[in-house]
Motif scaffolding. Sequence first.
Motif, PDB file in Angstrom:
ATOM      1  N   LYS A   2       0.855  -1.176   0.000  1.00  0.00           N
ATOM      2  CA  LYS A   2       0.000   0.000   0.000  1.00  0.00           C
ATOM      3  C   LYS A   2       0.896   1.233   0.000  1.00  0.00           C
ATOM      4  O   LYS A   2       1.857   1.316   0.762  1.00  0.00           O
ATOM      5  N   SER A   3       0.577   2.190  -0.873  1.00  0.00           N
ATOM      6  CA  SER A   3       1.408   3.384  -0.981  1.00  0.00           C
ATOM      7  C   SER A   3       0.762   4.560  -0.253  1.00  0.00           C
ATOM      8  O   SER A   3      -0.473   4.669  -0.180  1.00  0.00           O
ATOM      9  N   TYR A   4       1.613   5.439   0.262  1.00  0.00           N
ATOM     10  CA  TYR A   4       1.171   6.601   1.020  1.00  0.00           C
ATOM     11  C   TYR A   4       1.903   7.838   0.512  1.00  0.00           C
ATOM     12  O   TYR A   4       3.146   7.863   0.477  1.00  0.00           O
ATOM     13  N   LYS A   5       1.144   8.850   0.102  1.00  0.00           N
ATOM     14  CA  LYS A   5       1.754  10.136  -0.204  1.00  0.00           C
ATOM     15  C   LYS A   5       2.388  10.683   1.074  1.00  0.00           C
ATOM     16  O   LYS A   5       1.962  10.363   2.180  1.00  0.00           O
ATOM     17  N   ILE A   6       3.391  11.527   0.926  1.00  0.00           N
ATOM     18  CA  ILE A   6       4.081  12.034   2.095  1.00  0.00           C
ATOM     19  C   ILE A   6       3.131  12.797   3.011  1.00  0.00           C
ATOM     20  O   ILE A   6       3.204  12.699   4.243  1.00  0.00           O
ATOM     21  N   SER A   7       2.204  13.539   2.421  1.00  0.00           N
ATOM     22  CA  SER A   7       1.241  14.303   3.227  1.00  0.00           C
ATOM     23  C   SER A   7       0.283  13.393   3.991  1.00  0.00           C
ATOM     24  O   SER A   7      -0.338  13.831   4.970  1.00  0.00           O
ATOM     25  N   GLU A   8       0.149  12.140   3.571  1.00  0.00           N
ATOM     26  CA  GLU A   8      -0.752  11.198   4.235  1.00  0.00           C
ATOM     27  C   GLU A   8      -0.109  10.525   5.444  1.00  0.00           C
ATOM     28  O   GLU A   8      -0.792   9.844   6.210  1.00  0.00           O
ATOM     29  N   ILE A   9       1.190  10.699   5.594  1.00  0.00           N
ATOM     30  CA  ILE A   9       1.910  10.039   6.686  1.00  0.00           C
ATOM     31  C   ILE A   9       1.921  10.981   7.895  1.00  0.00           C
ATOM     32  O   ILE A   9       2.550  12.042   7.878  1.00  0.00           O
ATOM     33  N   ASN A  10       1.215  10.594   8.935  1.00  0.00           N
ATOM     34  CA  ASN A  10       1.133  11.456  10.123  1.00  0.00           C
ATOM     35  C   ASN A  10       2.429  11.443  10.920  1.00  0.00           C
ATOM     36  O   ASN A  10       2.827  12.467  11.481  1.00  0.00           O
ATOM     37  N   TYR A  11       3.043  10.285  10.998  1.00  0.00           N
ATOM     38  CA  TYR A  11       4.277  10.158  11.766  1.00  0.00           C
ATOM     39  C   TYR A  11       5.467  10.193  10.820  1.00  0.00           C
ATOM     40  O   TYR A  11       5.771   9.201  10.133  1.00  0.00           O
ATOM     41  N   LYS A  12       6.124  11.323  10.759  1.00  0.00           N
ATOM     42  CA  LYS A  12       7.311  11.472   9.903  1.00  0.00           C
ATOM     43  C   LYS A  12       8.172  12.585  10.460  1.00  0.00           C
ATOM     44  O   LYS A  12       7.707  13.440  11.231  1.00  0.00           O
ATOM     45  N   ARG A  13       9.442  12.565  10.078  1.00  0.00           N
ATOM     46  CA  ARG A  13      10.371  13.628  10.466  1.00  0.00           C
ATOM     47  C   ARG A  13      11.097  14.100   9.219  1.00  0.00           C
ATOM     48  O   ARG A  13      11.712  13.291   8.507  1.00  0.00           O
ATOM     49  N   ALA A  36      16.713  14.944   4.912  1.00  0.00           N
ATOM     50  CA  ALA A  36      16.260  13.563   5.067  1.00  0.00           C
ATOM     51  C   ALA A  36      14.770  13.492   5.383  1.00  0.00           C
ATOM     52  O   ALA A  36      14.171  14.450   5.900  1.00  0.00           O
ATOM     53  N   LEU A  37      14.212  12.332   5.086  1.00  0.00           N
ATOM     54  CA  LEU A  37      12.885  11.932   5.556  1.00  0.00           C
ATOM     55  C   LEU A  37      13.075  10.710   6.434  1.00  0.00           C
ATOM     56  O   LEU A  37      13.743   9.752   6.041  1.00  0.00           O
ATOM     57  N   GLU A  38      12.491  10.750   7.630  1.00  0.00           N
ATOM     58  CA  GLU A  38      12.565   9.607   8.538  1.00  0.00           C
ATOM     59  C   GLU A  38      11.160   9.142   8.892  1.00  0.00           C
ATOM     60  O   GLU A  38      10.277   9.964   9.157  1.00  0.00           O
ATOM     61  N   ILE A  39      10.986   7.841   8.894  1.00  0.00           N
ATOM     62  CA  ILE A  39       9.730   7.228   9.308  1.00  0.00           C
ATOM     63  C   ILE A  39      10.040   6.076  10.250  1.00  0.00           C
ATOM     64  O   ILE A  39      11.107   5.474  10.190  1.00  0.00           O
ATOM     65  N   ARG A  87      13.415  -5.524   3.123  1.00  0.00           N
ATOM     66  CA  ARG A  87      12.494  -6.654   2.975  1.00  0.00           C
ATOM     67  C   ARG A  87      12.725  -7.644   4.107  1.00  0.00           C
ATOM     68  O   ARG A  87      13.810  -7.730   4.676  1.00  0.00           O
ATOM     69  N   ASN A  88      11.658  -8.393   4.410  1.00  0.00           N
ATOM     70  CA  ASN A  88      11.714  -9.464   5.408  1.00  0.00           C
ATOM     71  C   ASN A  88      12.093  -8.961   6.794  1.00  0.00           C
ATOM     72  O   ASN A  88      12.741  -9.670   7.579  1.00  0.00           O
ATOM     73  N   LEU A  89      11.696  -7.728   7.090  1.00  0.00           N
ATOM     74  CA  LEU A  89      11.859  -7.225   8.446  1.00  0.00           C
ATOM     75  C   LEU A  89      10.852  -7.900   9.371  1.00  0.00           C
ATOM     76  O   LEU A  89       9.829  -8.428   8.931  1.00  0.00           O
ATOM     77  N   ASN A  90      11.139  -7.863  10.646  1.00  0.00           N
ATOM     78  CA  ASN A  90      10.193  -8.364  11.640  1.00  0.00           C
ATOM     79  C   ASN A  90       9.030  -7.386  11.724  1.00  0.00           C
ATOM     80  O   ASN A  90       9.203  -6.253  12.178  1.00  0.00           O
ATOM     81  N   PRO A  91       7.827  -7.778  11.293  1.00  0.00           N
ATOM     82  CA  PRO A  91       6.701  -6.825  11.246  1.00  0.00           C
ATOM     83  C   PRO A  91       6.161  -6.441  12.625  1.00  0.00           C
ATOM     84  O   PRO A  91       5.328  -5.544  12.726  1.00  0.00           O
ATOM     85  N   GLN A  92       6.662  -7.097  13.679  1.00  0.00           N
ATOM     86  CA  GLN A  92       6.242  -6.743  15.028  1.00  0.00           C
ATOM     87  C   GLN A  92       7.191  -5.738  15.677  1.00  0.00           C
ATOM     88  O   GLN A  92       6.902  -5.232  16.761  1.00  0.00           O
ATOM     89  N   LYS A  93       8.284  -5.454  15.011  1.00  0.00           N
ATOM     90  CA  LYS A  93       9.322  -4.589  15.570  1.00  0.00           C
ATOM     91  C   LYS A  93       9.290  -3.228  14.885  1.00  0.00           C
ATOM     92  O   LYS A  93       9.144  -3.139  13.669  1.00  0.00           O
ATOM     93  N   GLU A  94       9.442  -2.162  15.663  1.00  0.00           N
ATOM     94  CA  GLU A  94       9.542  -0.828  15.087  1.00  0.00           C
ATOM     95  C   GLU A  94      10.931  -0.633  14.479  1.00  0.00           C
ATOM     96  O   GLU A  94      11.938  -0.992  15.091  1.00  0.00           O
ATOM     97  N   ASN A  95      10.970  -0.100  13.262  1.00  0.00           N
ATOM     98  CA  ASN A  95      12.236   0.164  12.576  1.00  0.00           C
ATOM     99  C   ASN A  95      12.258   1.603  12.076  1.00  0.00           C
ATOM    100  O   ASN A  95      11.343   2.026  11.361  1.00  0.00           O
ATOM    101  N   LEU A  96      13.307   2.324  12.449  1.00  0.00           N
ATOM    102  CA  LEU A  96      13.484   3.690  11.983  1.00  0.00           C
ATOM    103  C   LEU A  96      14.165   3.655  10.622  1.00  0.00           C
ATOM    104  O   LEU A  96      15.294   3.174  10.494  1.00  0.00           O
ATOM    105  N   ILE A  97      13.483   4.183   9.596  1.00  0.00           N
ATOM    106  CA  ILE A  97      14.014   4.233   8.235  1.00  0.00           C
ATOM    107  C   ILE A  97      14.398   5.676   7.924  1.00  0.00           C
ATOM    108  O   ILE A  97      13.557   6.576   7.996  1.00  0.00           O
ATOM    109  N   PHE A 127       2.544   2.903  10.465  1.00  0.00           N
ATOM    110  CA  PHE A 127       3.488   3.954  10.841  1.00  0.00           C
ATOM    111  C   PHE A 127       3.378   4.165  12.346  1.00  0.00           C
ATOM    112  O   PHE A 127       2.272   4.202  12.905  1.00  0.00           O
ATOM    113  N   CYS A 128       4.515   4.345  12.990  1.00  0.00           N
ATOM    114  CA  CYS A 128       4.557   4.517  14.442  1.00  0.00           C
ATOM    115  C   CYS A 128       5.125   5.890  14.792  1.00  0.00           C
ATOM    116  O   CYS A 128       5.908   6.457  14.015  1.00  0.00           O
ATOM    117  N   PRO A 129       4.771   6.408  15.964  1.00  0.00           N
ATOM    118  CA  PRO A 129       5.364   7.694  16.384  1.00  0.00           C
ATOM    119  C   PRO A 129       6.880   7.594  16.458  1.00  0.00           C
ATOM    120  O   PRO A 129       7.434   6.550  16.813  1.00  0.00           O
TER     121      PRO A 129
END
Length: 376
Positions: A2-13, A36-39, A87-97, A127-129
Motif C-alpha cells: 500500500k502506498s502513502y503520499k508524504i502528506s498522508e503520513i502522520n508520523y514522519k520527520r 532527510a525523511l525519517e519514518i 524486505r523481510n523485516l520483523n513486522p512486530q518490531k519498530e524500525n526507523l528508516i 506507521f509509528c510515532p
Amino acid sequence: MKSYKISEINYKRILGRTSFDNKSDSPLCLFWGASALEINVKAEEVWLEVSSNYDTHEPWLSIEVNGAPVARFMVEKGAAKWVCLARNLNPQKENLISIIKDTQAMSGDLHHSLFIHSIGLSENATFCPLKERKMNIEFLGDSITSGEGLAGSPDEMEWITQWFCASKTYALQLSKALNANYSVLSQCGWGICWGWDGNVNAALPAHYENICSVIGGDYQASLGACEKFNFDVKNDFVIINLGTNDNGAFFQPPWKDENGVEHILHLDEKGKVAADTGKIIIDGVKAFLKNIRKHNAEAKIIWTYGMIKLSAIPECISAAIEEYKNESTDKNVYLLELDSMEELEVNLEDKGSRGHPGPKTHRMAAEKLFKFIKGL
C-alpha cells in the motif's frame, strides 16, 4: 503493498530546509545535502517512490535502518520509480528508516532536484510515532560539511557527485551522538566572503535567510528554493565550519568579475592577511554572526575551522568573534579549532577522495565537538 503520499503520513520527520506543504499531495523536495525523511514503521517491506531532475550532477541517496547504513544509490533522472529499501523485516518490531540526500545542493546545475513522492509498506503495516530528540542543531559549511570525499578511494579526483556522502560527515555523527535533529546548509567551494577562487558571489551568508537559494533560476524558484525560510525550528546550537575556501583563495590568481575588474586579496610579509583584506573578513564574520543571532535567539554558536589546515585567516576569524562579543554583549559564541587531516590521516582507510578530509578526520571532529558541547 500500500502506498502513502508524504502528506498522508502522520508520523514522519523531515530534516533540512524545505518548501514542503503538508496539505497537498506534492512530493517532498530535498534541497540540501544531508536533508532527510525519517519514518518509524512496523512493516515487513518498505519501498520508496523517488524521482530526480538534473543537467549534469545527479543526486545520490543513502538509506539507514535504525541508524545503520544499508544502501546507497543514484536516483535516475525522469519519472518516479519504486525502490525497495528493506524486505523481510520483523513486522512486530519498530524500525526507523532514514532516507538521506547524500549530494549537496548543486549550485552549478539549475535543474538539480530530488523528489520523494510516496512510501510503500507491506499489507497490515503501520506507521509509528517517532521518538522525540533532545535538541536541534544547524550546521553551516562548505565541501567538508557537504561530505565531499567521503565516498571513493583517495586516488579519485574527479569533481562528481558520486564522491559526496553527506550521511557520513562529522555533522551527522555529532547529531546521532547528541540525539539531535539537524539541518545542514553547505556548499562546496563557498566561503564567508568569497569562494575558493575569490569569487565574491560564492559567499554562503548571503543565502542564509532563504530556503535554498544557492541554486538560482526559474526552475528552482518554482520549487520554492528561493523563498524566505521561516525559522520555526528553535536551534539549540548553530555550528559554523567556514573559512577554508576564503583562506585558499589567497593562493589563487585574482578573480575577475563580470566587468573584468580583478579582486586582489593581500597577504603581509608573514603570510597572514593584510589589514585591508582582513577587515573584509572580520566585517563578514561579524555580519554573519549578527544575522544568525537574529534568527536563533537562544542558540549557542560555535565557529569551527581546521579540518583542512588554514594558514592565513584564523586570526581574522578569532578577532571578528571577539569584536562581535564585545560590541553585542553576546557571550554565547565560541571558537573551536578542529584537528586537521594532515595530522590525523596516516593509513589508507583514514583518507578521503579528492584531497578532502576522510573518515578519521570527520570522526575526530565529531568527538571533539561532542566533548566541547558537553562541557558547555
